[in-house]
Scaffold this motif. Sequence first.
Motif, PDB file in Angstrom:
ATOM      1  N   GLY A  39      -0.808   4.439   7.641  1.00 23.20           N
ATOM      2  CA  GLY A  39      -1.033   4.006   6.262  1.00 23.20           C
ATOM      3  C   GLY A  39      -2.428   3.412   6.143  1.00 23.20           C
ATOM      4  O   GLY A  39      -3.299   3.690   6.971  1.00 23.20           O
ATOM      5  N   ASP A  40      -2.650   2.583   5.126  1.00 19.81           N
ATOM      6  CA  ASP A  40      -3.990   2.057   4.842  1.00 19.81           C
ATOM      7  C   ASP A  40      -4.458   1.096   5.921  1.00 19.81           C
ATOM      8  O   ASP A  40      -3.858   0.039   6.131  1.00 19.81           O
ATOM      9  CB  ASP A  40      -4.013   1.357   3.484  1.00 19.81           C
ATOM     10  CG  ASP A  40      -3.774   2.336   2.342  1.00 19.81           C
ATOM     11  OD1 ASP A  40      -4.097   3.525   2.511  1.00 19.81           O
ATOM     12  OD2 ASP A  40      -3.264   1.909   1.293  1.00 19.81           O
ATOM     13  N   LYS A  66       1.124  -1.182   7.324  1.00 18.74           N
ATOM     14  CA  LYS A  66       2.446  -0.949   7.910  1.00 18.74           C
ATOM     15  C   LYS A  66       2.615  -1.501   9.316  1.00 18.74           C
ATOM     16  O   LYS A  66       3.716  -1.862   9.700  1.00 18.74           O
ATOM     17  CB  LYS A  66       2.711   0.558   8.007  1.00 18.74           C
ATOM     18  CG  LYS A  66       2.960   1.276   6.723  1.00 18.74           C
ATOM     19  CD  LYS A  66       3.421   2.692   7.081  1.00 18.74           C
ATOM     20  CE  LYS A  66       3.203   3.678   5.981  1.00 18.74           C
ATOM     21  NZ  LYS A  66       3.482   5.042   6.425  1.00 18.74           N
TER      22      LYS A  66
END
Length: 129
Positions: A39-40, A66
């Motif tokens: 994720g980011d 995450k």
Amino acid sequence: MAALPVPNDLRYTKDHEWARITGTTAVVGITAFATDQLGDVVFVELPKVGGTLEKGKPFGVVESTKAVSDLYAPVDGTVTKVNQALIDSPDKVNSDPYGEAWMIEVQVKDAKELEELLSADAYRELTKG
């Protein structure tokens, strides 16, 4: 879902790092598959220039919204460059994992270790499921 890019000119680890090899130098980063899973990315911790890497051992950390994940050395060697831009802009890891988001450059200790890295086809096979 479209397949994530796996450039043919790179070698890969089972831990989702890539290595762009020129002679006995390897530029190392993490794959699009890894960034997709993470994720980011919000934080990157990298070793200092002159630091020694041991194949298969952690050399840094990537933190995302995450998870926190270790980065694993693809080969034994000495860190010759670190991408300082990632410290200020860790999001580059998501937007350009094979370009601007390279992480470190390593002087490889034993060139034979490079042959043990996965080809693009083998990495695609690994990440298929």
